[in-house]
Design an enzyme around this catalytic site. Structure first.
Site, short mmCIF file in Angstrom:
data_model
loop_
_atom_site.label_atom_id
_atom_site.label_comp_id
_atom_site.label_asym_id
_atom_site.label_seq_id
_atom_site.Cartn_x
_atom_site.Cartn_y
_atom_site.Cartn_z
N CYS A 1 53.22 57.96 -27.24
CA CYS A 1 54.63 58.25 -27.51
C CYS A 1 54.85 58.48 -29.00
O CYS A 1 54.48 57.64 -29.83
CB CYS A 1 55.52 57.10 -27.04
SG CYS A 1 57.28 57.38 -27.35
N GLY B 1 54.33 67.55 -17.81
CA GLY B 1 55.49 66.78 -18.24
C GLY B 1 56.77 67.59 -18.17
O GLY B 1 57.39 67.73 -17.11
N ARG B 2 57.16 68.16 -19.29
CA ARG B 2 58.47 68.81 -19.39
C ARG B 2 58.66 69.95 -18.40
O ARG B 2 59.78 70.21 -17.94
CB ARG B 2 58.68 69.31 -20.82
CG ARG B 2 58.91 68.19 -21.84
CD ARG B 2 58.91 68.70 -23.26
NE ARG B 2 57.56 69.11 -23.67
CZ ARG B 2 57.31 69.78 -24.80
NH1 ARG B 2 58.29 70.12 -25.60
NH2 ARG B 2 56.07 70.09 -25.12
N ASP C 1 51.83 71.29 -22.89
CA ASP C 1 52.20 72.71 -22.74
C ASP C 1 51.72 73.34 -21.44
O ASP C 1 51.60 74.57 -21.37
CB ASP C 1 51.68 73.53 -23.93
CG ASP C 1 52.38 73.23 -25.23
OD1 ASP C 1 53.37 72.48 -25.20
OD2 ASP C 1 51.94 73.72 -26.29
N PRO D 1 54.27 60.45 -17.82
CA PRO D 1 55.34 59.47 -18.06
C PRO D 1 56.29 60.01 -19.13
O PRO D 1 55.87 60.36 -20.22
CB PRO D 1 54.58 58.24 -18.55
CG PRO D 1 53.31 58.78 -19.13
CD PRO D 1 52.97 60.00 -18.34
N ALA E 1 60.10 59.12 -20.90
CA ALA E 1 61.21 58.18 -21.02
C ALA E 1 62.51 58.84 -20.57
O ALA E 1 62.84 59.95 -20.99
CB ALA E 1 61.34 57.68 -22.45
N ASN F 1 46.71 67.16 -21.09
CA ASN F 1 48.17 67.16 -21.09
C ASN F 1 48.65 67.95 -22.31
O ASN F 1 48.03 67.93 -23.36
CB ASN F 1 48.67 65.71 -21.14
CG ASN F 1 50.17 65.57 -21.27
OD1 ASN F 1 50.66 64.79 -22.08
ND2 ASN F 1 50.93 66.31 -20.50
#
Length: 361
Positions: free
Chosen positions: A108, A235-236, A213, A24, A26, A211
C-alpha cells in the site's frame, strides 16, 4: 511461457479454480464485491487490509472488513501493521473469524499507511519486514493457514529490493508473493514495469503473481508473456467491470475476445450486488458508498456520466436501484449488449496496427 489457463493453483490445502485474482483495494474489495467478482470469473480475492491495531478491531469499519458471510472459500484476509507481535495477533484474530489465508500488506502506497511505516514503507526496513513475516507465519502454520505477501518493486527507483525481500520471505515460509510493478514513490502514476516481477519469478520456487495496469484480456496476455508469472491480479480495471475475469479467461484460452455482457445480465449482476452491499452497510452508509460502484459501472457507457451526476443526488437505496434498473432497461432498448466494447475494440485494433508496424519496420 507457461500458460495460466486452463489450470488450478494450490495454496496450502486450498485449490484455487483459476489463476485470475482480485486485488485488495481499500474501500472497494469488501465482501459483496469479492463475492461478485468470484461469481463472474475470479478464482481468488483478497480482502481490504485489516489493521493490526487491537483497539480498532471492534470498530464498525473493521468488523465490516472481517465479515465473510456467504463468501466462497478460500477466505483471504490482508493485514497491515508495523509490529511483529501485533501482526501475529491480528492473523490469529482473523483466522478465528473465518480467514483461511493471511496476506501481509507491503504494497500500500497511501501516505496515512506509509507514514506509520506500514504498507510499502516496510520495504525500506528489510529486517523489520522479515521479522513480521516470520511472526505471522509462526502464528498461522500450526493452524494450517498459508501466509502470502503483497509488495511493490521497492521504495523508489534507486531502491528496488523486491527480489531480495521475496527470497527472504520465501525462506521464512511465505506461500505466494504478489508484486505490483511500481515503486511506492510512483503511487499509481506512470506505468507499471514487469522486468522486476520477472526477476522475482525467476528467483523463487513458490507462486508469483503479477499485478499492475492489467486492464484488458490482451494486456493480461502481454504481462504473462513478460513475467512468466503463475497468476495475475486485477485491481482498478475490475471496478465497474467485474466480468473482466471471464473476459480474460476466455481470451487466454481461445485467443478470441468474449462479447460484452448482455445489458440484461449486467443489470441483474449489478442490482444483486447493490442489495448485498446495502445489507452489509445499512441504508445510509450503503446508499452513499454504493455511488462509486454505480458510477464505475456506467462510466464507459453512452450517457453514463450524465446518469452518474443525477444518481449521486438520490438519497435512498431503493431510489438508486430503481434509477439504475430503469436506466439499464432504456439502454437495453437500444443495445442487446453493453456498448462499451466498441471503444475497446477500436483501441485494440489500433494497438494491433501499432504492433504490426513495429514488427515490419
Amino acid at each position: 511461457m507457461s500458460t495460466p489457463l486452463p489450470g488450478t493453483l494450490t495454496l496450502g490445502s486450498h485449490v484455487l479454480p483459476n489463476r485470475l485474482f482480485v486485488a485488495p483495494m481499500a474501500g472497494v474489495t469488501d465482501r459483496p464485491f469479492r463475492v461478485l467478482c468470484k461469481k463472474l470469473g475470479a478464482g481468488y480475492a483478497v480482502s481490504e487490509m485489516v489493521t493490526s491495531r487491537k483497539e480498532l478491531w471492534n470498530s464498525l469499519k473493521t468488523s465490516r472488513r472481517a465479515n465473510h458471510e456467504g463468501e466462497p472459500a478460500p477466505i483471504s484476509v490482508q493485514i497491515a501493521g508495523t509490529e511483529a507481535a501485533m501482526m501475529a495477533e491480528a492473523a490469529a484474530y482473523n483466522i478465528d473469524r473465518g480467514a483461511q489465508i493471511i496476506d501481509i500488506n507491503m504494497g500500500c502506497p497511501a501516505k496515512k499507511v506509509c507514514n506509520k511505516w506500514a504498507g510499502s514503507a516496510l520495504m525500506q526496513d528489510e529486517a523489520l519486514a522479515l521479522e513480521i513475516v516470520e511472526a505471522v507465519v509462526a502464528a498461522c502454520a500450526p493452524r494450517g493457514v498459508p501466509v502470502t505477501l503483497k509488495m511493490r518493486t521497492g521504495w523508489c527507483q534507486a531502491e528496488k529490493n523486491a527480489v531480495a525481500l521475496a527470497r527472504a520471505a520465501e525462506s521464512a515460509g511465505i506461500a505466494m508473493v504478489t508484486v505490483h510493478g511500481r515503486t511506492r514513490e510512483q503511487g499509481y502514476s506512470g506505468h507499471a514495469e514487469y522486468d522486476t516481477i520477472a526477476a522475482v519469478k525467476a528467483a523463487l520456487r513458490i507462486p508469483v503473481v503479477a499485478n499492475g495496469d492489467i486492464d484488458s484480456p490482451r494486456k493480461a496476455r502481454e504481462v504473462l508473456a513478460a513475467t512468466d508469472a503463475d497468476a495475475i491480479m486485477v485491481g482498478r480495471a475490475a471496478q465497474g467491470r467485474p466480468w473482466i475475469f471471464a473476459e480474460i479467461a476466455h481470451f487466454l484460452a481461445t485467443g478470441e475476445e468474449l462479447p460484452a455482457p448482455r445489458v440484461a445480465d449486467a443489470k441483474r449482476w449489478l442490482i444483486d450486488h447493490l442489495h448485498d452491499h446495502y445489507a452489509l452497510y445499512g441504508e445510509l452508509t450503503g446508499m452513499r458508498s454504493a455511488r462509486k460502484h454505480i458510477g464505475w459501472a456506467v462510466r464507459a457507457l453512452p450517457g453514463g456520466e450524465d446518469f452518474r451526476r443525477r444518481m449521486n443526488l438520490l438519497e435512498s437505496c431503493q431510489a438508486q436501484v430503481d434509477a439504475l434498473g430503469g436506466w439499464l432497461d432504456a439502454l437495453a432498448d437500444e443495445h442487446d449488449r453493453l456498448p462499451y466494447m466498441a471503444a475497446l475494440d477500436a483501441a485494440n485494433d489500433e494497438q494491433d496496427e501499432d504492433q504490426e508496424r513495429r514488427l515490419t519496420a
